[in-house]
Write an enzyme that holds these catalytic residues in place. Structure first.
Site, PDB file in Angstrom:
ATOM      1  N   TYR A  12       0.841  -1.206   0.000  1.00  0.00           N
ATOM      2  CA  TYR A  12       0.000   0.000   0.000  1.00  0.00           C
ATOM      3  C   TYR A  12       0.875   1.255   0.000  1.00  0.00           C
ATOM      4  CZ  TYR A  12      -3.733   3.222   1.502  1.00  0.00           C
ATOM      5  OH  TYR A  12      -4.639   4.268   1.596  1.00  0.00           O
ATOM      6  N   LYS A  25       0.794   4.128  -2.860  1.00  0.00           N
ATOM      7  CA  LYS A  25       0.423   5.522  -2.583  1.00  0.00           C
ATOM      8  C   LYS A  25       1.606   6.462  -2.775  1.00  0.00           C
ATOM      9  CE  LYS A  25      -4.016   5.366  -1.552  1.00  0.00           C
ATOM     10  NZ  LYS A  25      -5.028   5.887  -2.514  1.00  0.00           N
TER      11      LYS A  25
END
Ligand SMILES: NC(=O)c1ccc[n+]([C@@H]2O[C@H](COP(=O)([O-])OP(=O)(O)OC[C@H]3O[C@@H](n4cnc5c(N)ncnc54)[C@H](O)[C@@H]3O)[C@@H](O)[C@H]2O)c1
Length: 265
Positions: free
Chosen positions: A170, A174
Site C-alpha cells: 500500500y 500511494k
C-alpha cells in the site's frame, strides 16, 4: 445513514461549482461519498463511479437532494475501457467534465509482513490504488484536454508520505500516486488541467471501520495522532474542493496532507 458533509461538517455553503460537472471515483462509500455530496452541495452535477452499482446509486440519489444532476455508473476505474465508456456517458448526460476527484482505492486494512507478500497481493494493491489513479487521470485527462481543461484531485494517503510496518504494497502504491500527481501535473498543465492531491490520515469509513474500532488500534490512534483522534470523511472535503476550485489556480502538482498531524511526529 448517509452523511451529508455540508450538514455534518457545518461547511459554509457556497456554490463554487455551479454549472460544473464532476466525476468522483469510488463514490459509493467513505471518503468518495463525502466528496461527491460535498461538490454536489456546492452546485456541481456529479457522476458517481463505483464498482458497487447499489452504492453508486445511493450516493447519486443523495446528490440529487442538492438539486443537481447526478448519474450512477458501475465501473472498475482501473480498467481503461470501462472508464472510457463511463466518460462518454457522463459527457452525453451531464456535459463535459470540469472536475475529477480520483478517490477510488484503499488498503482494505491489509497488513502483511514484507516477506509474506505475494505477487497477487502486490498486483491487486497496485491496481486498486496506483493503476486506478493513472487510468482516471489518463482517460479523464484526454477528455478534459479536448474540452479546454479542468481540475483533477487525486486521493493519496498519509502512507504515501511515511510508512507503516507490514504495508509495503500500500505504501509503495500511494508513494507512486504522489509522484503520479506531480508527473501528470507538469504534463497536463499545458492543456489547462491542474492536477493536485490530498493525503488523508486515518479516517473512519466502511473500508476501515473494522480496523479502527479495535480497542488497541483506537487507543494507538488516540496516543500517536497529535490531534488525538482519526478523521471523519467529511473533514477531507474542504481541502479537496479547495484544490478543485479557482481559489487554487496557482496550485499545481501539490499534495495537501490532512492527517491530524500524523506525519509531522
Ligand atoms: N480511510 C482511510 O483511513 C484512508 C486514509 C488515507 C487514504 N485513504 C484513501 O482514500 C480513498 C477512499 O478510501 P475509503 O477509506 O473511503 O475506502 P472505502 O473502502 O470505504 O471506499 C472505497 C470505495 O471505492 C470503491 N472502489 C474501490 N476500488 C474501485 C475501483 N477500482 N473502481 C471503482 N470503485 C472502486 C469501493 O467499492 C468503495 O465504494 C482511497 O484511495 C484510500 O486509499 C483512506
Amino acid at each position: 445513514m448517509i452523511l451529508h458533509p455540508v450538514v455534518e461538517g457545518e461547511h459554509t455553503m457556497s456554490r463554487r461549482f455551479e454549472d460544473k460537472v464532476a466525476v468522483v471515483t469510488g463514490a459509493g462509500g467513505g471518503i468518495g461519498r463525502a466528496l461527491a455530496l460535498g461538490i454536489a452541495a456546492e452546485g456541481a452535477a456529479v457522476a458517481c463511479l463505483d464498482i458497487s452499482a447499489d452504492d453508486a446509486a445511493t450516493t447519486a440519489a443523495a446528490a440529487r437532494d442538492f438539486g443537481v444532476g447526478a448519474v450512477a455508473q458501475t465501473c472498475d476505474v482501473a480498467v481503461e475501457s470501462e472508464l472510457v465508456a463511463a466518460v462518454e456517458r457522463v459527457d452525453r448526460e451531464l456535459g463535459p467534465i470540469d472536475v475529477l476527484l480520483a478517490n477510488a482505492g484503499g488498503s482494505r486494512s491489509e497488513s502483511v509482513p514484507f516477506l509474506e507478500l505475494t505477487m497477487d497481493r502486490w498486483q491487486t494493491m497496485v491496481d486498486r490504488n496506483l493503476t486506478s489513479a493513472f487510468v482516471s487521470c489518463l482517460v479523464v485527462g484526454r477528455h478534459m484536454a479536448e474540452h479546454g481543461g479542468g481540475a483533477i484531485v487525486v486521493v493519496s494517503s498519509q502512507l504515501g508520505e511515511v510508512v507503516r510496518k507490514h504495508m509495503a504494497h500500500y505504501c509503495a502504491a500511494k508513494g507512486g500516486v504522489k509522484q503520479l500527481i506531480r508527473a501528470a501535473a507538469v504534463d497536463l498543465i499545458g492543456h489547462g488541467i491542474r492536477v493536485n492531491g490530498i493525503a488523508p490520515g486515518p479516517t473512519m469509513t466502511p473500508g476501515t471501520r473494522e480496523l479502527f474500532e479495535r480497542p488497541e488500534v483506537a487507543e494507538a490512534n488516540r496516543r500517536f495522532i497529535p490531534l488525538g483522534r482519526i478523521a471523519e470523511s467529511h473533514e477531507l472535503v474542504g481541502g479537496a474542493l479547495y484544490l478543485a476550485s479557482e481559489a487554487a489556480a496557482f496550485a499545481v502538482g501539490t499534495t495537501l496532507v490532512i492527517d491530524g498531524g500524523y506525519t509531522i511526529v
